[in-house]
Write a protein that holds these residues in place. Sequence first.
Motif, PDB file in Angstrom:
ATOM      1  N   THR A 225    -151.533 -45.530  21.559  1.00 48.74           N
ATOM      2  CA  THR A 225    -150.692 -45.528  22.754  1.00 48.74           C
ATOM      3  C   THR A 225    -150.076 -44.154  22.981  1.00 48.74           C
ATOM      4  O   THR A 225    -150.189 -43.565  24.068  1.00 48.74           O
ATOM      5  CB  THR A 225    -149.565 -46.567  22.603  1.00 48.74           C
ATOM      6  N   ARG A 228    -152.543 -41.576  23.946  1.00 46.82           N
ATOM      7  CA  ARG A 228    -152.955 -41.663  25.341  1.00 46.82           C
ATOM      8  C   ARG A 228    -151.897 -41.066  26.262  1.00 46.82           C
ATOM      9  O   ARG A 228    -152.205 -40.312  27.174  1.00 46.82           O
ATOM     10  CB  ARG A 228    -153.230 -43.120  25.718  1.00 46.82           C
ATOM     11  N   TYR A 229    -150.639 -41.407  26.016  1.00 52.02           N
ATOM     12  CA  TYR A 229    -149.570 -40.843  26.845  1.00 52.02           C
ATOM     13  C   TYR A 229    -149.553 -39.319  26.735  1.00 52.02           C
ATOM     14  O   TYR A 229    -149.212 -38.605  27.674  1.00 52.02           O
ATOM     15  CB  TYR A 229    -148.213 -41.402  26.414  1.00 52.02           C
ATOM     16  N   ALA A 232    -154.178 -38.371  27.621  1.00 51.57           N
ATOM     17  CA  ALA A 232    -155.081 -38.974  28.597  1.00 51.57           C
ATOM     18  C   ALA A 232    -154.828 -38.403  29.981  1.00 51.57           C
ATOM     19  O   ALA A 232    -153.718 -37.955  30.295  1.00 51.57           O
ATOM     20  CB  ALA A 232    -154.914 -40.482  28.624  1.00 51.57           C
TER      21      ALA A 232
END
Lengths: 235, 235
Positions: A225, A228-229, A232
């Motif tokens: 998570t 990704r933050y 991404a």
Amino acid sequence: MVECDPSTTPSATPPGGRSRARSATPAVRPEVDAGPPPVVTEAPDAGGTHPRPRRSDATRAAILAAARDRFAADGYERATIRAIARDAGIDPSMVMRYYGNKEGLFAAASEIDLRAPDLTAVPYEERGARLVRHFIELWESDETLTGMMRVGVTNEAGAERMRRIFAEQVRPFVDAVCPVPEEAPTRAALIGSQILGMALCRYVLRVAPAVELSHDELVAWLAPTVQRYLTAERP
Amino acid sequence: MVECDPSTTPSATPPGGRSRARSATPAVRPEVDAGPPPVVTEAPDAGGTHPRPRRSDATRAAILAAARDRFAADGYERATIRAIARDAGIDPSMVMRYYGNKEGLFAAASEIDLRAPDLTAVPYEERGARLVRHFIELWESDETLTGMMRVGVTNEAGAERMRRIFAEQVRPFVDAVCPVPEEAPTRAALIGSQILGMALCRYVLRVAPAVELSHDELVAWLAPTVQRYLTAERP
DNA sequence: TACGCTTGCCAACAAGCGTTGACCAACATG
DNA sequence: CATGTTGGTCAACGCTTGTTGGCAAGCGTA
């Protein structure tokens, strides 16, 4: 009633064991004074970084330590100056003299250093995991951060303090690894939301399934998570 | 420590209607004694499930509404019975008579219905997004959830209430779509951590970048996270 | 020695808290 | 009518809170 022994002056960490197990906090920060008491006459700086060691420095430190513990354990309202003074082994009026009022004490007691790691030195794909592990360990090293959250939620000054910590200590290291500068604040906020959310469930609310996760499981779940933050593409 | 008052029967058992005060705070009685004659023309036997309408039902509801507002705005400690009574336009002693004590009032005022959607009716890949959107809208529909968090962080009874809401209203709907039953609590906790974390940053701490995100951006960022917690293989 | 800061305790203050009990005004029922 | 129950106000209680001012002892220096 009076358990304070006047013969022995409170030394470095006088309040005895109490519930205090922390030792990771920066030992003593006597310069936090900032002079709220109106009667104090500003001492000339005398050229050094330290104004001058005062006889009361130990007491000031004891008050600060006790305040940190109490604010952490009870939140702003329920942490009374009287209780803090009792823990520190001194009179409540001393707290007022040295820190002005309760808000001043809180301001002095709530200085926090997240010690965020330098992500540029970490391989690209490991940054999320590194971040998660750092904050888990930081959170469990003492109760400072739990206390910060307790106060931040109920007290506006506490909330402001958390916003400042976010702006000064979280955003910069996201900035350092974020290719698009204007996205950094958003990414930092997202990371903060996940870290703080898990901390809330695990350390403050103590939701059972969150408490029972091991460090490794926690990293395994949260790292993707955060990664990704962090990296991404913006959706 | 008088818990049950023998003279009257305050027992917070039937606190007015079961119907949740969903439509914001119903302006039950914003003004002091607006002067409607307290004539209760309700048929004494109208509702089969309800014991009997009392003349004081309006007052009870006003107290409850004011309590919800105050707890939400101020947290447990700073929401005083006196302030709640003032908001409701009645005497503080009425609060005591109807709800026993402050904790009883809080217990009655903090009943929450998350109205979690039935995910089995939602296409597999859209479940995360659906969930995120639902909670965003729920959170912004009124201040109930913000208040729940404020109280949950400072007050142990509030924390217990949040754990119960989690166990009774979050876990079940994750259960319903989780193929491996024993993983459901963990997955639910992870989802809760992300939802609560964002709510904390956005609605309580008001961290600027979190506040500025639009609903769509929020969904775009958070949905993949929730989707992964919901469906991804356990790492 | 005496003087002026500093450090600290003590006792008190006003305010606010949760909570209680006495008392009054309606209403419901005999 | 009298009577008991309900809904509500009022004034106070005991207590804790943050905060203040006075006073005594310790210390550094002249």
